[in-house]
Enzyme design. Structure first.
Site, short mmCIF file in Angstrom:
data_model
loop_
_atom_site.label_atom_id
_atom_site.label_comp_id
_atom_site.label_asym_id
_atom_site.label_seq_id
_atom_site.Cartn_x
_atom_site.Cartn_y
_atom_site.Cartn_z
N HIS A 229 0.81 -1.22 0.00
CA HIS A 229 0.00 0.00 0.00
C HIS A 229 0.84 1.28 0.00
O HIS A 229 0.46 2.28 -0.58
CB HIS A 229 -0.99 0.01 1.17
CG HIS A 229 -0.35 0.01 2.52
ND1 HIS A 229 0.15 -1.14 3.10
CD2 HIS A 229 -0.14 1.00 3.44
CE1 HIS A 229 0.65 -0.84 4.29
NE2 HIS A 229 0.48 0.45 4.52
N ASP A 230 1.99 1.27 0.66
CA ASP A 230 2.80 2.49 0.77
C ASP A 230 4.03 2.48 -0.12
O ASP A 230 4.97 3.25 0.11
CB ASP A 230 3.24 2.68 2.23
CG ASP A 230 2.24 3.52 3.02
OD1 ASP A 230 1.46 4.25 2.38
OD2 ASP A 230 2.25 3.43 4.26
N LYS A 233 6.04 5.49 -1.33
CA LYS A 233 6.91 6.30 -0.46
C LYS A 233 8.37 6.30 -0.90
O LYS A 233 9.13 7.16 -0.49
CB LYS A 233 6.81 5.80 0.99
CG LYS A 233 5.54 6.24 1.69
CD LYS A 233 5.62 5.87 3.16
CE LYS A 233 4.35 6.28 3.90
NZ LYS A 233 4.33 5.69 5.24
N HIS A 258 2.30 9.89 -2.38
CA HIS A 258 2.80 8.51 -2.34
C HIS A 258 1.73 7.54 -2.84
O HIS A 258 2.04 6.48 -3.36
CB HIS A 258 3.33 8.13 -0.95
CG HIS A 258 2.28 7.77 0.07
ND1 HIS A 258 1.64 8.70 0.85
CD2 HIS A 258 1.76 6.57 0.43
CE1 HIS A 258 0.79 8.08 1.65
NE2 HIS A 258 0.83 6.80 1.42
N HIS A 284 -5.89 3.89 -0.45
CA HIS A 284 -5.82 3.60 0.99
C HIS A 284 -5.86 4.83 1.89
O HIS A 284 -5.91 4.69 3.11
CB HIS A 284 -4.63 2.68 1.33
CG HIS A 284 -3.30 3.36 1.39
ND1 HIS A 284 -2.59 3.70 0.26
CD2 HIS A 284 -2.54 3.76 2.44
CE1 HIS A 284 -1.45 4.26 0.63
NE2 HIS A 284 -1.40 4.33 1.93
N HIS A 285 -5.84 6.05 1.30
CA HIS A 285 -6.04 7.24 2.14
C HIS A 285 -7.32 7.99 1.78
O HIS A 285 -7.53 9.12 2.21
CB HIS A 285 -4.84 8.20 2.03
CG HIS A 285 -3.64 7.70 2.76
ND1 HIS A 285 -3.54 7.70 4.13
CD2 HIS A 285 -2.49 7.14 2.29
CE1 HIS A 285 -2.35 7.18 4.49
NE2 HIS A 285 -1.70 6.83 3.39
N ASP A 313 -4.77 -1.39 8.16
CA ASP A 313 -3.56 -0.59 8.29
C ASP A 313 -3.63 0.32 9.52
O ASP A 313 -2.74 0.34 10.35
CB ASP A 313 -3.39 0.23 7.00
CG ASP A 313 -2.06 0.97 6.95
OD1 ASP A 313 -1.07 0.45 7.48
OD2 ASP A 313 -2.03 2.07 6.35
FE LIG Z 1 -0.02 5.46 3.05
FE LIG Z 2 0.88 1.02 6.72
#
Ligand SMILES: [Fe+2]
Ligand SMILES: [Fe+2]
Length: 398
Positions: A229-230, A233, A258, A284-285, A313
């Protein structure tokens, strides 16, 4: 039943066996089907398929203990299966307790009483021993020579399919491992305890997905895609990602990206899992009420997968100790998330979180335990205890 009928029945069971095992590619399911069908064909009470673990020099099989399934391991050479694996010859025993090769420990563990045993080796295409087929307690009398011939045929058929399924399994596992390692790389700069977080949130995502009514396989996919998911970054500069103080509004705008970076990195992949990971990265955000980022999507416009992973998360981030914060109690974490149901989170997913909390906490404990074990094992690997007793290097004059 007449002799002829018996033969016909065996033939039709044999044909069915071929059809059923050919259709299965998951090793786990395949072993279950094989054991069940072989048991029927040979009118035995039990059938175990032992497989060789080449790394450890052991045989392993799954045994049912009450409601639970356990993996049982025995050294090659021990017990009847071990004998067959080592020598490559079949064994037909009429009274197990009178045979010195028979290890009674297994009966003691399972509370089972073994009388008759028929075991044949399972060989791969190149003749290498793959494992052992073992049937126990024939319904009437003891196993005949004809039974032995039949079990050998079944073993030959099964071996090919087991070899294929093992290949699939290895492939799937290395695929998943690569995905997981990619995720680790992405979060490596961020905080030191990332590995733990990823494993836990990935397990939670799988559990929530099943709770949302998705199939086992769909839930597995989400579980394996979730750690990415990240991944976006990696494209965020250190000055922002690792800034100890609060981000300026401009920095925060950059940080938000990201999600989009991650989605781009994973978009249009050939792999289904990576495409899924792309959806999760971008969503996811997002917030259920449309106040999230990057696209301020609302409700079901956000992918279900992302809505699930978000809850997993955040729950893990809150309920575990991370570098930048102490841990909250589980109650506080659930309370925080529940208060945001319908605002930040999909209320249905939040309901599943509450409902599945015992299972989630169990998975959390299991992952935490496993990670402690893994760390101990890797310490062992890098600094083996036996090092001191190893023979000193001999220096040869050159
Ligand atoms: Fe994230
Ligand atoms: Fe996470």
């Amino acid at each position: 039943m007449g002799r002829r009928q018996e033969l016909e029945q065996r033939q039709s069971l044999l044909a069915r066996f071929g059809r059923m095992v050919a259709a299965e590619t998951s090793l786990d399911t395949l072993l279950g089907i094989i054991a069940e069908e072989v048991r029927n064909i040979l009118s035995a009470d039990r059938c175990s398929v032992f497989l060789v673990d080449f790394y450890k020099g052991e045989l392993w099989t799954k045994i049912a203990l009450g409601m639970e399934e356990k993996v049982l391991r025995i050294p090659i050479g021990q017990g009847i299966a071990g004998f067959v694996a080592r020598t490559g010859s079949a064994v037909n025993i009429r009274d197990a307790y009178k045979d010195t090769r028979f290890a009674q420990d297994l009966d003691r563990i399972t509370g089972y009483q073994t009388r008759t045993v028929l075991a044949v080796p399972l060989r791969g295409r190149d003749g290498k021993a793959l494992g052992v087929f073992e049937v126990l307690n024939k319904a009437k009398g003891s196993f005949t020579e004809e039974d032995e011939g039949l079990l050998r045929i079944l073993a030959t058929m099964a071996a090919t399919f087991i070899e294929n399924a093992t290949l699939y399994d290895d492939l799937r596992r290395s695929h998943l491992e690569t995905i997981y390692r990619m995720a680790l790389v992405a979060e490596y700069r961020d905080q030191e305890d990332t590995g733990r977080h990823l494993r836990r949130m990935s397990r939670f995502s799988g559990i929530l997905a099943q709770g949302m009514g998705l199939s086992f396989l769909e839930a597995e996919d989400i579980r394996y895609a979730a750690p990415l998911h990240d991944i976006g970054k990696v494209a965020i500069p250190d000055s922002i990602l690792r800034k100890p103080a609060k981000l300026t509004p401009e920095e925060f705008e950059e940080m938000k990206k990201h999600t989009v970076y991650g989605a781009k990195m994973l978009a249009n992949a050939e792999s289904r899992l990576l495409r899924l990971a792309s959806k999760i990265a971008v969503g996811h955000h997002e917030f259920w009420d449309g106040t999230g980022y990057p696209y301020a999507l609302k409700g079901e416009a956000i992918s279900l997968e992302a809505r699930i992973v978000t809850v997993a998360d955040v729950f893990d981030a809150l309920s575990s100790k991370r570098v930048y914060k102490g841990e909250w109690t589980v109650e506080d974490a659930v309370k925080y998330i529940s208060e945001r149901a319908g605002k930040q989170f999909d209320p249905k997913v939040v309901a599943v979180l509450v409902e599945k909390l015992p299972e989630i906490l169990e998975a959390r404990d299991e992952e935490n335990r496993r990670m402690v074990e893994d760390e101990a094992a890797s310490l062992q690997q890098h600094f083996p205890v036996s090092q001191a007793s190893a023979p000193p290097p001999t220096s040869k004059p050159s």
